[in-house]
Motif scaffolding. Structure first.
Motif, PDB file in Angstrom:
ATOM      1  N   THR A 280       0.806  -1.223   0.000  1.00  0.00           N
ATOM      2  CA  THR A 280       0.000   0.000   0.000  1.00  0.00           C
ATOM      3  C   THR A 280       0.839   1.272   0.000  1.00  0.00           C
ATOM      4  O   THR A 280       0.396   2.296  -0.530  1.00  0.00           O
ATOM      5  CB  THR A 280      -0.960   0.019   1.197  1.00  0.00           C
ATOM      6  N   MET A 281       2.026   1.240   0.559  1.00  0.00           N
ATOM      7  CA  MET A 281       2.856   2.445   0.603  1.00  0.00           C
ATOM      8  C   MET A 281       3.385   2.843  -0.772  1.00  0.00           C
ATOM      9  O   MET A 281       3.761   3.992  -0.975  1.00  0.00           O
ATOM     10  CB  MET A 281       4.023   2.262   1.572  1.00  0.00           C
ATOM     11  N   ARG A 282       3.401   1.917  -1.713  1.00  0.00           N
ATOM     12  CA  ARG A 282       3.872   2.226  -3.066  1.00  0.00           C
ATOM     13  C   ARG A 282       2.772   2.836  -3.931  1.00  0.00           C
ATOM     14  O   ARG A 282       3.062   3.434  -4.964  1.00  0.00           O
ATOM     15  CB  ARG A 282       4.379   0.962  -3.747  1.00  0.00           C
ATOM     16  N   CYS A 283       1.534   2.685  -3.545  1.00  0.00           N
ATOM     17  CA  CYS A 283       0.396   3.111  -4.361  1.00  0.00           C
ATOM     18  C   CYS A 283       0.337   4.633  -4.440  1.00  0.00           C
ATOM     19  O   CYS A 283       0.388   5.326  -3.430  1.00  0.00           O
ATOM     20  CB  CYS A 283      -0.903   2.562  -3.772  1.00  0.00           C
ATOM     21  N   LYS A 284       0.204   5.157  -5.676  1.00  0.00           N
ATOM     22  CA  LYS A 284       0.085   6.592  -5.896  1.00  0.00           C
ATOM     23  C   LYS A 284      -1.295   6.982  -6.411  1.00  0.00           C
ATOM     24  O   LYS A 284      -1.492   8.080  -6.899  1.00  0.00           O
ATOM     25  CB  LYS A 284       1.164   7.068  -6.864  1.00  0.00           C
ATOM     26  N   GLY A 285      -2.237   6.062  -6.349  1.00  0.00           N
ATOM     27  CA  GLY A 285      -3.614   6.387  -6.671  1.00  0.00           C
ATOM     28  C   GLY A 285      -3.937   6.581  -8.134  1.00  0.00           C
ATOM     29  O   GLY A 285      -4.844   7.341  -8.457  1.00  0.00           O
ATOM     30  N   CYS A 286      -3.263   5.912  -9.025  1.00  0.00           N
ATOM     31  CA  CYS A 286      -3.619   6.030 -10.449  1.00  0.00           C
ATOM     32  C   CYS A 286      -4.857   5.189 -10.776  1.00  0.00           C
ATOM     33  O   CYS A 286      -5.599   5.505 -11.695  1.00  0.00           O
ATOM     34  CB  CYS A 286      -2.453   5.633 -11.344  1.00  0.00           C
ATOM     35  N   TYR A 287      -5.041   4.109 -10.020  1.00  0.00           N
ATOM     36  CA  TYR A 287      -6.191   3.204 -10.134  1.00  0.00           C
ATOM     37  C   TYR A 287      -6.313   2.515 -11.493  1.00  0.00           C
ATOM     38  O   TYR A 287      -7.385   2.070 -11.881  1.00  0.00           O
ATOM     39  CB  TYR A 287      -7.500   3.908  -9.749  1.00  0.00           C
ATOM     40  N   TYR A 288      -5.209   2.401 -12.224  1.00  0.00           N
ATOM     41  CA  TYR A 288      -5.219   1.615 -13.464  1.00  0.00           C
ATOM     42  C   TYR A 288      -5.653   0.184 -13.171  1.00  0.00           C
ATOM     43  O   TYR A 288      -6.369  -0.428 -13.947  1.00  0.00           O
ATOM     44  CB  TYR A 288      -3.834   1.579 -14.114  1.00  0.00           C
ATOM     45  N   CYS A 289      -5.202  -0.313 -12.041  1.00  0.00           N
ATOM     46  CA  CYS A 289      -5.511  -1.690 -11.659  1.00  0.00           C
ATOM     47  C   CYS A 289      -7.012  -1.878 -11.422  1.00  0.00           C
ATOM     48  O   CYS A 289      -7.599  -2.867 -11.872  1.00  0.00           O
ATOM     49  CB  CYS A 289      -4.735  -2.080 -10.414  1.00  0.00           C
ATOM     50  N   VAL A 290      -7.629  -0.922 -10.750  1.00  0.00           N
ATOM     51  CA  VAL A 290      -9.065  -1.008 -10.462  1.00  0.00           C
ATOM     52  C   VAL A 290      -9.855  -1.022 -11.768  1.00  0.00           C
ATOM     53  O   VAL A 290     -10.778  -1.815 -11.946  1.00  0.00           O
ATOM     54  CB  VAL A 290      -9.518   0.170  -9.562  1.00  0.00           C
ATOM     55  N   GLU A 291      -9.467  -0.164 -12.692  1.00  0.00           N
ATOM     56  CA  GLU A 291     -10.145  -0.079 -13.988  1.00  0.00           C
ATOM     57  C   GLU A 291      -9.916  -1.313 -14.848  1.00  0.00           C
ATOM     58  O   GLU A 291     -10.767  -1.673 -15.661  1.00  0.00           O
ATOM     59  CB  GLU A 291      -9.667   1.154 -14.741  1.00  0.00           C
ATOM     60  N   SER A 292      -8.768  -1.970 -14.667  1.00  0.00           N
ATOM     61  CA  SER A 292      -8.389  -3.096 -15.530  1.00  0.00           C
ATOM     62  C   SER A 292      -8.794  -4.466 -15.006  1.00  0.00           C
ATOM     63  O   SER A 292      -8.796  -5.425 -15.772  1.00  0.00           O
ATOM     64  CB  SER A 292      -6.871  -3.096 -15.726  1.00  0.00           C
ATOM     65  N   CYS A 293      -9.106  -4.581 -13.745  1.00  0.00           N
ATOM     66  CA  CYS A 293      -9.389  -5.899 -13.158  1.00  0.00           C
ATOM     67  C   CYS A 293     -10.620  -6.525 -13.802  1.00  0.00           C
ATOM     68  O   CYS A 293     -11.728  -5.981 -13.714  1.00  0.00           O
ATOM     69  CB  CYS A 293      -9.600  -5.766 -11.649  1.00  0.00           C
TER      70      CYS A 293
ATOM     71  N   LYS B 277       1.756   8.690   2.002  1.00  0.00           N
ATOM     72  CA  LYS B 277       1.941   9.694   0.958  1.00  0.00           C
ATOM     73  C   LYS B 277       0.677  10.513   0.722  1.00  0.00           C
ATOM     74  O   LYS B 277       0.684  11.460  -0.049  1.00  0.00           O
ATOM     75  CB  LYS B 277       2.362   9.023  -0.348  1.00  0.00           C
ATOM     76  N   GLY B 278      -0.430  10.102   1.358  1.00  0.00           N
ATOM     77  CA  GLY B 278      -1.684  10.838   1.225  1.00  0.00           C
ATOM     78  C   GLY B 278      -2.608  10.323   0.142  1.00  0.00           C
ATOM     79  O   GLY B 278      -3.609  10.963  -0.173  1.00  0.00           O
ATOM     80  N   TYR B 279      -2.300   9.153  -0.438  1.00  0.00           N
ATOM     81  CA  TYR B 279      -3.132   8.578  -1.491  1.00  0.00           C
ATOM     82  C   TYR B 279      -4.072   7.519  -0.913  1.00  0.00           C
ATOM     83  O   TYR B 279      -3.663   6.729  -0.061  1.00  0.00           O
ATOM     84  CB  TYR B 279      -2.273   7.909  -2.568  1.00  0.00           C
ATOM     85  N   ASN B 280      -5.290   7.502  -1.416  1.00  0.00           N
ATOM     86  CA  ASN B 280      -6.176   6.387  -1.105  1.00  0.00           C
ATOM     87  C   ASN B 280      -5.645   5.188  -1.874  1.00  0.00           C
ATOM     88  O   ASN B 280      -5.573   5.217  -3.103  1.00  0.00           O
ATOM     89  CB  ASN B 280      -7.612   6.685  -1.535  1.00  0.00           C
ATOM     90  N   TYR B 281      -5.237   4.176  -1.161  1.00  0.00           N
ATOM     91  CA  TYR B 281      -4.661   3.001  -1.804  1.00  0.00           C
ATOM     92  C   TYR B 281      -5.755   2.007  -2.202  1.00  0.00           C
ATOM     93  O   TYR B 281      -6.926   2.225  -1.943  1.00  0.00           O
ATOM     94  CB  TYR B 281      -3.595   2.353  -0.923  1.00  0.00           C
ATOM     95  N   VAL B 282      -5.357   0.926  -2.824  1.00  0.00           N
ATOM     96  CA  VAL B 282      -6.282  -0.076  -3.346  1.00  0.00           C
ATOM     97  C   VAL B 282      -6.387  -1.249  -2.378  1.00  0.00           C
ATOM     98  O   VAL B 282      -5.405  -1.638  -1.758  1.00  0.00           O
ATOM     99  CB  VAL B 282      -5.802  -0.551  -4.740  1.00  0.00           C
ATOM    100  N   GLU B 283      -7.569  -1.808  -2.286  1.00  0.00           N
ATOM    101  CA  GLU B 283      -7.826  -3.011  -1.493  1.00  0.00           C
ATOM    102  C   GLU B 283      -8.298  -4.112  -2.426  1.00  0.00           C
ATOM    103  O   GLU B 283      -8.904  -3.844  -3.463  1.00  0.00           O
ATOM    104  CB  GLU B 283      -8.911  -2.759  -0.454  1.00  0.00           C
TER     105      GLU B 283
END
Length: 66
Positions: free
Chosen positions: A8-21, A35-41
């Motif tokens: 989660t600390m590496r996530c910068k909130g681009c959400y490509y993964c969420v859109e692609s899953c 870093k202040g980004y909402n990360y992915v679960e």
């Protein structure tokens, strides 16, 4: 059982993964990383460990365990 590991600390909130899953197994968390980004679960019950998240992520957030 956990099928993918999310750094989660590496996530910068681009959400490509969420859109692609293809199974809609990823969602944006209400929580923020240092870093202040909402990360992915991951929704483990929907994940099939296909690796799409790993392939599209520019920040190496994912490890596929299966």
């Amino acid at each position: 059982m956990e099928k993918i590991k999310i750094h989660t600390m590496r996530c910068k909130g681009c959400y490509y993964c969420v859109e692609s899953c293809p199974k809609h197994a990823l969602a944006v968390s209400a929580h923020k990383n240092d870093k202040g980004y909402n990360y992915v679960e991951v929704k483990d019950e929907l994940c099939v460990a296909c690796g799409t998240c790993f392939e599209v992520c520019p920040d190496f957030v994912y490890e596929v365990l299966e």
